[in-house]
Design a protein around this motif. Structure first.
Motif, mmCIF file in Angstrom:
data_model
loop_
_atom_site.group_PDB
_atom_site.id
_atom_site.type_symbol
_atom_site.label_atom_id
_atom_site.label_comp_id
_atom_site.label_asym_id
_atom_site.label_seq_id
_atom_site.Cartn_x
_atom_site.Cartn_y
_atom_site.Cartn_z
ATOM 1 N N GLY A 186 1.291 6.695 6.058
ATOM 2 C CA GLY A 186 1.575 5.270 5.984
ATOM 3 C C GLY A 186 1.105 4.481 7.186
ATOM 4 O O GLY A 186 0.511 3.409 7.057
ATOM 5 N N GLU A 187 1.362 5.000 8.385
ATOM 6 C CA GLU A 187 0.969 4.254 9.580
ATOM 7 C C GLU A 187 -0.537 4.198 9.731
ATOM 8 O O GLU A 187 -1.086 3.214 10.226
ATOM 9 C CB GLU A 187 1.614 4.880 10.822
ATOM 10 N N ILE A 198 1.764 -6.706 5.449
ATOM 11 C CA ILE A 198 1.576 -5.404 4.812
ATOM 12 C C ILE A 198 2.925 -4.727 4.626
ATOM 13 O O ILE A 198 3.732 -4.665 5.554
ATOM 14 C CB ILE A 198 0.661 -4.502 5.664
ATOM 15 N N GLU A 199 3.165 -4.229 3.431
ATOM 16 C CA GLU A 199 4.359 -3.429 3.137
ATOM 17 C C GLU A 199 3.896 -2.036 2.740
ATOM 18 O O GLU A 199 3.123 -1.870 1.784
ATOM 19 C CB GLU A 199 5.154 -4.060 1.995
ATOM 20 N N ILE A 200 4.323 -1.009 3.472
ATOM 21 C CA ILE A 200 3.988 0.372 3.132
ATOM 22 C C ILE A 200 5.112 0.931 2.261
ATOM 23 O O ILE A 200 6.287 0.897 2.653
ATOM 24 C CB ILE A 200 3.810 1.241 4.385
ATOM 25 N N VAL A 222 -2.591 4.053 7.176
ATOM 26 C CA VAL A 222 -2.991 3.026 6.209
ATOM 27 C C VAL A 222 -2.776 1.642 6.807
ATOM 28 O O VAL A 222 -3.639 0.756 6.735
ATOM 29 C CB VAL A 222 -2.206 3.190 4.893
ATOM 30 N N ARG A 223 -1.624 1.447 7.426
ATOM 31 C CA ARG A 223 -1.324 0.146 8.031
ATOM 32 C C ARG A 223 -2.342 -0.177 9.135
ATOM 33 O O ARG A 223 -2.856 -1.301 9.218
ATOM 34 C CB ARG A 223 0.093 0.143 8.619
ATOM 35 N N ALA A 228 0.828 -1.200 0.000
ATOM 36 C CA ALA A 228 0.000 0.000 0.000
ATOM 37 C C ALA A 228 0.859 1.244 0.000
ATOM 38 O O ALA A 228 1.835 1.342 0.756
ATOM 39 C CB ALA A 228 -0.926 0.002 1.222
ATOM 40 N N GLU A 229 0.493 2.208 -0.849
ATOM 41 C CA GLU A 229 1.208 3.479 -0.860
ATOM 42 C C GLU A 229 0.893 4.238 0.415
ATOM 43 O O GLU A 229 -0.272 4.329 0.827
ATOM 44 C CB GLU A 229 0.814 4.305 -2.083
ATOM 45 N N GLY A 230 1.937 4.802 1.046
ATOM 46 C CA GLY A 230 1.754 5.473 2.323
ATOM 47 C C GLY A 230 2.058 6.946 2.312
ATOM 48 O O GLY A 230 2.294 7.532 3.372
ATOM 49 N N HIS A 272 6.566 4.171 -0.316
ATOM 50 C CA HIS A 272 6.464 5.625 -0.455
ATOM 51 C C HIS A 272 6.964 6.038 -1.836
ATOM 52 O O HIS A 272 8.016 5.590 -2.296
ATOM 53 C CB HIS A 272 7.286 6.326 0.631
#
Length: 410
Positions: A310-311, A326-328, A313-314, A304-306, A330
């Motif tokens: 980002g946090e 999950i991998e954030i 979204v996570r 997911a683009e953050g 940028h």
């Protein structure tokens, strides 16, 4: 009653054409009246009684039910009280008082159409079907009863092979039209919004004026590459599946959609775009969609683009399913820089779409990388390439190996 006399209310181009034809294709912009045309044509066939079996084919089962049958311009709302069809959603069937029946089919399941025969068919939005050629072929093969079997195809245009084929046929009548032809029946506010946001743009030419456009020459993606790599199904040796997510920056009526695309890679390095699950709604809604697709496909990772938090979204994704990896990521570089390596994969024939993803493919082939250089007010008027962004993230990660800190790219 005059209220149900379509020949009185319709514009001449909205009436069934005279002469001998197998296909009638009203190809027009949004709001032209295509659904109404299809409904009224089917009702007229049913009244005449010489086409006792009719097939209704929509993009998905929900589209047949909610647009073609029950919609504001659907068959039930256009039928006069004295010639009202009964509708069984369970049996997927409309039945008129004189015994004429219309059977409902989803183009997402083309094999439903293998076997059933009909005298007439109405295919709605075939340009947006996931499997347009296969579903059309199955429908066309079943169109074989009576002296003059006929099919009506109502659609907003897209430059896919099926639409180009229909337009070129000698046994087809093609009716072209624009949104503005029906301006008298459309909201002034809606028309004003269309003019403000879309008039003069390529999207407006396709969706409003009903033009069949070739690819945007500025785009780095080509429809021919997508068509060449298209496959009807995924191979059994997919090793890894990733879900790319491009979260909407805001929530509300005017917010963009959250891009959600599922893709996998096989043992030979070929990549398969498996599903476009893009959705518009609150963070809770799109996170729930991601979790559902994660379990549906047995995915290995959610990327997911953050850039917009980002946090957050996570955290949003974790509230739906704490087990999802999950991998954030940028975006430190521009969209073009990120998208160009993915476009090369398409050119090399290494990316395969499983069926057709109309909205995603339109975004890819209409996207102009130079739009990012426009002044902010003009740039804000352009639709967000959310689906394309999610696809780019998924394919980028599929073709890279993580280091200790995760995935090293901008």
């Amino acid at each position: 009653m005059l209220a149900f006399d379509w020949h009185f209310w319709a514009r001449p181009e909205q009436l069934l054409p005279d002469g001998r034809w197998r296909f009638w294709a009203p190809i027009a912009g949004r709001g032209w009246g295509k659904t109404r045309v299809g409904s009224e044509a089917v009702i007229e066939w049913a009244r005449q009684g010489d086409r006792p079996i009719i097939h209704l084919i929509g993009r998905a089962a929900a589209d047949v039910r909610d647009v073609m049958v029950r919609g504001e311009s659907g068959i039930l709302n256009c039928s006069p009280p004295w010639f009202w069809p009964s509708y069984s959603e369970q049996k997927r069937r409309l039945t008129w008082p004189n015994g004429v029946t219309a059977l409902c089919f989803s183009a997402q399941e083309p094999d439903q159409l293998r076997g059933p025969q009909c005298y007439g068919a109405w295919a709605d939005e075939p340009a947006a079907w996931q499997y347009p050629e296969r579903a059309f072929d199955m429908a066309n093969m079943g169109l074989r009863l009576g002296a003059a079997p006929r099919m009506i195809l109502t659609t907003t245009p897209r430059p896919i092979p099926l639409i180009k084929d229909i337009v070129s046929r000698t046994n087809a009548v093609v009716t072209r039209g624009s949104t503005y032809d029906n301006a008298a029946n459309l909201s002034e506010d809606a028309l004003a919004e269309y003019v403000y946001r879309y008039e003069g743009s390529r999207l407006g030419r396709q969706e409003l004026l009903g033009e069949i456009l070739d690819d945007n020459p500025a785009s780095i993606f080509r429809r021919s590459d997508i068509d060449q790599g298209r496959r009807p199904s995924a191979p059994p040796d997919i090793m890894r599946i990733i879900i790319g997510v491009d979260p909407a920056a805001s929530d509300g009526q005017d917010a963009a959609s959250t891009g959600i695309v599922v893709a996998g890679i096989d043992s030979g390095g070929h990549i398969y775009v498996l599903e476009d699950g893009t959705i518009k709604g609150s963070p809770h809604k799109w996170a729930m969609q991601v979790a559902a697709l994660y379990h549906k496909w047995g995915a290995n990772l959610v990327v997911a683009e953050g850039n917009n938090g980002g946090e957050m979204v996570r955290f949003t994704l974790r509230t739906m399913d704490s087990t999802m990896p999950i991998e954030i990521v940028h975006a430190s570089r521009g969209k073009r820089t990120r998208a160009e390596p993915v476009a090369v994969l398409y050119e090399q024939g290494r990316v395969h779409h499983i069926g057709q993803f109309a909205e995603l493919e339109d975004q890819m082939c209409e996207w102009d990388p130079d739009n990012t250089k426009l002044p902010s007010p003009d740039r804000m008027k352009l639709p967000s390439p959310d689906r394309m962004d999610a696809m780019v993230w998924a394919l980028t990660v599929l073709t890279q190996k993580p280091n200790r800190q995760g995935y090293a790219f901008g």
